[in-house]
Design an enzyme around this catalytic site. Structure first.
Site, PDB file in Angstrom:
ATOM      1  N   CYS A  28      53.226  17.867 -72.423  1.00 23.03           N
ATOM      2  CA  CYS A  28      53.327  18.335 -71.038  1.00 23.03           C
ATOM      3  C   CYS A  28      53.150  17.146 -70.102  1.00 23.03           C
ATOM      4  O   CYS A  28      52.371  16.235 -70.369  1.00 23.03           O
ATOM      5  CB  CYS A  28      52.252  19.381 -70.763  1.00 23.03           C
ATOM      6  SG  CYS A  28      52.381  20.023 -69.067  1.00 23.03           S
TER       7      CYS A  28
ATOM      8  N   ASP B 265      60.844   6.222 -84.088  1.00 22.65           N
ATOM      9  CA  ASP B 265      61.475   6.980 -85.173  1.00 22.65           C
ATOM     10  C   ASP B 265      60.456   7.255 -86.277  1.00 22.65           C
ATOM     11  O   ASP B 265      59.350   6.706 -86.277  1.00 22.65           O
ATOM     12  CB  ASP B 265      62.725   6.243 -85.720  1.00 22.65           C
ATOM     13  CG  ASP B 265      62.382   4.925 -86.418  1.00 22.65           C
ATOM     14  OD1 ASP B 265      61.493   4.922 -87.291  1.00 22.65           O
ATOM     15  OD2 ASP B 265      63.016   3.891 -86.094  1.00 22.65           O
TER      16      ASP B 265
ATOM     17  N   TYR C 158      66.890  11.106 -74.448  1.00 25.61           N
ATOM     18  CA  TYR C 158      66.037  11.280 -75.629  1.00 25.61           C
ATOM     19  C   TYR C 158      66.608  12.343 -76.571  1.00 25.61           C
ATOM     20  O   TYR C 158      66.435  12.257 -77.794  1.00 25.61           O
ATOM     21  CB  TYR C 158      64.585  11.575 -75.218  1.00 25.61           C
ATOM     22  CG  TYR C 158      63.949  10.319 -74.665  1.00 25.61           C
ATOM     23  CD1 TYR C 158      63.429   9.351 -75.529  1.00 25.61           C
ATOM     24  CD2 TYR C 158      63.948  10.040 -73.299  1.00 25.61           C
ATOM     25  CE1 TYR C 158      62.902   8.156 -75.031  1.00 25.61           C
ATOM     26  CE2 TYR C 158      63.433   8.856 -72.793  1.00 25.61           C
ATOM     27  CZ  TYR C 158      62.914   7.924 -73.660  1.00 25.61           C
ATOM     28  OH  TYR C 158      62.418   6.734 -73.183  1.00 25.61           O
TER      29      TYR C 158
ATOM     30  N   ASN D 297      58.070   1.471 -83.083  1.00 27.15           N
ATOM     31  CA  ASN D 297      59.227   2.374 -83.155  1.00 27.15           C
ATOM     32  C   ASN D 297      58.785   3.821 -83.004  1.00 27.15           C
ATOM     33  O   ASN D 297      57.742   4.215 -83.524  1.00 27.15           O
ATOM     34  CB  ASN D 297      59.961   2.194 -84.484  1.00 27.15           C
ATOM     35  CG  ASN D 297      60.484   0.781 -84.636  1.00 27.15           C
ATOM     36  OD1 ASN D 297      60.560   0.050 -83.649  1.00 27.15           O
ATOM     37  ND2 ASN D 297      60.834   0.394 -85.845  1.00 27.15           N
TER      38      ASN D 297
ATOM     39  N   HIS E 224      53.762   3.342 -79.676  1.00 29.65           N
ATOM     40  CA  HIS E 224      54.626   3.749 -78.561  1.00 29.65           C
ATOM     41  C   HIS E 224      55.020   5.232 -78.649  1.00 29.65           C
ATOM     42  O   HIS E 224      56.008   5.644 -78.043  1.00 29.65           O
ATOM     43  CB  HIS E 224      55.884   2.867 -78.501  1.00 29.65           C
ATOM     44  CG  HIS E 224      55.612   1.472 -78.013  1.00 29.65           C
ATOM     45  ND1 HIS E 224      56.518   0.452 -78.062  1.00 29.65           N
ATOM     46  CD2 HIS E 224      54.494   0.933 -77.445  1.00 29.65           C
ATOM     47  CE1 HIS E 224      55.989  -0.660 -77.561  1.00 29.65           C
ATOM     48  NE2 HIS E 224      54.757  -0.390 -77.184  1.00 29.65           N
TER      49      HIS E 224
ATOM     50  N   GLY F  21      60.924  -7.723 -87.306  1.00 28.22           N
ATOM     51  CA  GLY F  21      61.980  -7.209 -86.432  1.00 28.22           C
ATOM     52  C   GLY F  21      61.544  -6.809 -85.041  1.00 28.22           C
ATOM     53  O   GLY F  21      61.841  -5.704 -84.593  1.00 28.22           O
TER      54      GLY F  21
END
Ligand code: OAD
Length: 249
Positions: free
Chosen positions: A133, A110, A72, A108, A125, A191
């Site tokens: 935490c 982002d 990540y 997404n 998501h 998409g």
């Protein structure tokens, strides 16, 4: 009988005219592909280079938190370099035109919708630039750091984790999403391969509740193509800017 969708290059269809309709747009990795963010399932995509169960499940995190944070952290570093593309910008314009008649939901993690100008984005998501935490109820916090070693919670000393939804975890905002679907007149997915539920099932849910016209935009036919009225094939950055025509009268 299940209707057969019309599947053709996007250039063969006219714009989607919007008068008073309520519009639900669901985006997937394909909307960010032209910005340089790798998708998951295409050739060379993230899941070809990493095992889902290693980097996108709670079990993978507990097995090797260092490796998961490395994954990540690399995505965070890469995300800083990319820019929104014309599809993100067009969806922000649509929000300005429709106000709360548009519900923009993304799978997404982002922030390209926000950076393209969208103000209200439902991140089902989670978000890449947020950390939470793994144990206590401390609020998730904005965090762009890339970590060498897994960071610890300053309040309870447990490991911190990326604030993204992993396989086996419940996506965020589902009650609000399903409530909005019930009121939707036009549903557009952009998409997304239609392989990951529950998002891939929104379109078939709409079939059971009713009246929405359902349109897919993306490079290729998604796995759930049979549930759409139309599949318009092509790049998001090329099709989305001229996709909607809002009647302002
Ligand atoms: P996928 O990688 O499964 O699918 C991306 C889709 O975008 C594919 O159907 C491509 O054909 C299409 N595509 C690629 N480039 C495009 C472009 N320029 N314009 C339009 N379409 C393009 O990604 P998602 O469907 O978003 O979940 O994946 C769904 C979820 O699976 C993700 O949110 C992630 C993943 O595993 C979790 O990590 C929980």
């Amino acid at each position: 009988m299940v209707p057969i969708p019309k599947i053709a290059p996007g250039t063969e269809f006219g714009p989607l005219r919007i008068r008073g309709e309520r519009v639900f747009v669901l985006t997937g990795a394909g909307v960010s592909a032209e910005s340089g963010v790798p998708t998951f399932r295409d050739a060379g995509g993230l899941w070809e280079q990493h095992r889902v169960e290693d980097v996108a499940t709670p079990e993978g995190f507990w097995r090797d938190p260092e490796m998961v944070w490395r994954f990540y952290s690399q995505r965070r570093l890469k995300a800083r370099e990319v820019q929104p593309n014309p599809a993100h910008v067009a969806l922000a314009k649509l929000e300005r035109e429709l106000g709360d008649r548009l519900f923009l939901c993304t799978q997404n993690v982002d922030a390209l919708h926000e950076r393209g100008g969208s103000k209200n984005v439902c991140h089902m998501h989670g978000r890449l630039m947020s950390t939470k935490c793994s144990r206590c109820a401390r609020e998730p916090f904005d965090d762009e750091n890339a970590y060498e070693a897994p960071p610890k919670c300053p309040e309870c000393d447990a490991l911190l984790r990326p604030d993204v939804v992993w396989f086996g975890e419940m996506p965020h905002h589902l009650p609000r999403i399903f409530e909005t679907l019930e009121q939707t007149d036009l549903f557009v997915t952009i998409g997304s391969s239609g392989a990951v539920y529950p998002a891939a099932g929104f379109v078939s849910h709409l079939r059971t509740v009713g009246r929405a016209r359902c349109v897919y935009i993306g490079l290729e036919e998604p796995e759930n193509a049979h549930s759409f009225d139309e599949c318009r094939l092509g790049k998001a950055g090329e099709l989305v800017p001229s996709l909607f025509e809002v009647d302002k009268r």
